[in-house]
Design a protein around this motif. Structure first.
Motif, mmCIF file in Angstrom:
data_model
loop_
_atom_site.group_PDB
_atom_site.id
_atom_site.type_symbol
_atom_site.label_atom_id
_atom_site.label_comp_id
_atom_site.label_asym_id
_atom_site.label_seq_id
_atom_site.Cartn_x
_atom_site.Cartn_y
_atom_site.Cartn_z
ATOM 1 N N GLU A 51 -9.545 -2.598 3.265
ATOM 2 C CA GLU A 51 -10.707 -1.843 2.775
ATOM 3 C C GLU A 51 -11.593 -2.727 1.902
ATOM 4 O O GLU A 51 -12.817 -2.650 1.959
ATOM 5 C CB GLU A 51 -10.242 -0.627 1.969
ATOM 6 C CG GLU A 51 -9.701 0.476 2.846
ATOM 7 C CD GLU A 51 -9.325 1.719 2.058
ATOM 8 O OE1 GLU A 51 -9.397 2.804 2.630
ATOM 9 O OE2 GLU A 51 -8.952 1.604 0.872
ATOM 10 N N TRP A 154 -14.419 4.593 9.957
ATOM 11 C CA TRP A 154 -13.822 4.421 8.626
ATOM 12 C C TRP A 154 -12.824 5.543 8.403
ATOM 13 O O TRP A 154 -11.894 5.680 9.157
ATOM 14 C CB TRP A 154 -14.873 4.333 7.525
ATOM 15 C CG TRP A 154 -15.957 3.296 7.758
ATOM 16 C CD1 TRP A 154 -17.301 3.479 7.596
ATOM 17 C CD2 TRP A 154 -15.813 1.919 8.189
ATOM 18 N NE1 TRP A 154 -17.983 2.329 7.890
ATOM 19 C CE2 TRP A 154 -17.115 1.350 8.244
ATOM 20 C CE3 TRP A 154 -14.727 1.111 8.522
ATOM 21 C CZ2 TRP A 154 -17.343 0.020 8.632
ATOM 22 C CZ3 TRP A 154 -14.957 -0.205 8.891
ATOM 23 C CH2 TRP A 154 -16.237 -0.735 8.946
ATOM 24 N N LYS A 155 -13.068 6.431 7.384
ATOM 25 C CA LYS A 155 -12.057 7.459 7.115
ATOM 26 C C LYS A 155 -12.441 8.811 7.689
ATOM 27 O O LYS A 155 -11.797 9.818 7.394
ATOM 28 C CB LYS A 155 -11.887 7.619 5.603
ATOM 29 C CG LYS A 155 -11.192 6.444 4.936
ATOM 30 C CD LYS A 155 -11.150 6.690 3.451
ATOM 31 C CE LYS A 155 -10.459 5.553 2.744
ATOM 32 N NZ LYS A 155 -10.593 5.672 1.278
ATOM 33 N N ASP A 156 -13.502 8.887 8.456
ATOM 34 C CA ASP A 156 -14.006 10.189 8.887
ATOM 35 C C ASP A 156 -14.005 10.343 10.408
ATOM 36 O O ASP A 156 -14.273 9.393 11.135
ATOM 37 C CB ASP A 156 -15.437 10.396 8.368
ATOM 38 C CG ASP A 156 -15.458 10.439 6.850
ATOM 39 O OD1 ASP A 156 -14.602 11.130 6.271
ATOM 40 O OD2 ASP A 156 -16.299 9.762 6.247
ATOM 41 N N THR A 226 -15.625 9.970 3.432
ATOM 42 C CA THR A 226 -14.882 8.838 2.845
ATOM 43 C C THR A 226 -13.697 9.250 1.969
ATOM 44 O O THR A 226 -12.968 8.393 1.519
ATOM 45 C CB THR A 226 -15.771 7.846 2.035
ATOM 46 O OG1 THR A 226 -16.086 8.437 0.776
ATOM 47 C CG2 THR A 226 -17.048 7.462 2.754
ATOM 48 N N SER A 228 -9.898 10.266 1.450
ATOM 49 C CA SER A 228 -8.804 9.896 2.332
ATOM 50 C C SER A 228 -8.365 11.127 3.115
ATOM 51 O O SER A 228 -8.523 12.270 2.658
ATOM 52 C CB SER A 228 -7.645 9.322 1.537
ATOM 53 O OG SER A 228 -7.086 10.333 0.754
#
Ligand code: FES
Length: 250
Positions: A51, A154-156, A226, A228
């Motif tokens: 990250e 990314w995180k989505d 974004t 987690s």
């Protein structure tokens, strides 16, 4: 699965060092494990290194994490090259698109999403777009099959995709204003398209208490971009008010 190798020497930075904040976080992770078991923190710390380092993990970062955990370099290399969540070469600056290509997503149009990636980013996975802003890869099921087809950026997750709305997702990342994650059609979470078709009235005899006590989730309850993925999307369910166990009546 393709062969996973480290990025070529010319792309590798000389060194890697955690930021102060990430270093403090990593030390906390390591301290959670009993003496002799510090290696258990390997994946969490490698992930934080990725990250920090623009979404990919360099050889220097792998060696740094191995040193922190007192592990032989080869062990950390094994971990980084085995788990496909670790990107071993530079990814797009603005977005690395992970397209689910497993059966439910394939049946619902993943082929179209891959075609957009090939035409707008690069015809091959793991290659940067000309401007270096985007890259893509195909991955296995990401657990959003009910909202297929979908991608992870990314995180989505971006779900219920079509050629058109996926194009808008890419436009959003390109302009620095990513769209709201989740379904990209008029649908709340994974509720039926067009709204609830069952359980949409209070049960007989409960006087509507159920719906008052547990109001329907709204978009405001969704995971924020974004955050987690482990963050709960809804409040912890509460036990009934007359729960004898909770009142210590047992
Ligand atoms: S098959 Fe695509 S998310 Fe499960």
């Amino acid at each position: 699965m393709s062969v996973r190798r480290l990025a070529p020497k010319e792309q590798q930075p000389e060194s890697f060092a955690f930021s102060e904040e990430n270093l403090a976080w990593a030390r906390k992770q390591i301290a959670q494990y009993p003496e002799g078991r510090q290696a258990s923190a390997a994946i969490a710390i490698l992930w934080r290194a990725q990250e920090q380092h623009d979404g990919w993990i360099s050889e220097a970062a792998i060696r740094t994490v191995a040193d922190m955990l007192d592990m032989p370099y080869i062990r950390m290399l094994e971990i980084a090259t085995f788990y496909t969540m670790f990107q071993l070469q530079p990814v797009g600056r603005k977005a690395h698109i992970q397209v689910c290509g497993t059966t439910p997503c394939r049946l619902r149009g993943a082929e179209d999403i891959l075609a957009v990636c090939k035409s707008r980013i690069h015809h091959e996975p793991f290659h940067l777009s000309k401007d270096g802003d985007f890259s893509w890869e195909e991955v296995e099921c990401l657990g959003s099959c009910v909202n297929a087809p979908m991608v992870l950026i990314w995180k989505d997750t971006y779900e219920d995709l079509t050629k058109e709305n996926f194009g808008k997702v890419l436009d959003g990342f390109a302009s620095g204003q990513p769209p709201k994650p989740g379904p990209q059609i008029d649908r709340q979470f994974s509720a039926p398209v067009g709204g609830l078709t069952t359980l949409n009235t209070a049960a007989k005899g409960d006087g509507g208490r159920r719906s008052a006590a547990q109001p329907a989730l709204t978009d405001a309850d969704a995971k924020k971009p974004t955050d987690s993925a482990s963050r709960r999307e809804s409040p912890m369910p509460k036990p009934p008010a007359d729960d004898a166990t909770r009142k210590g009546k047992t």
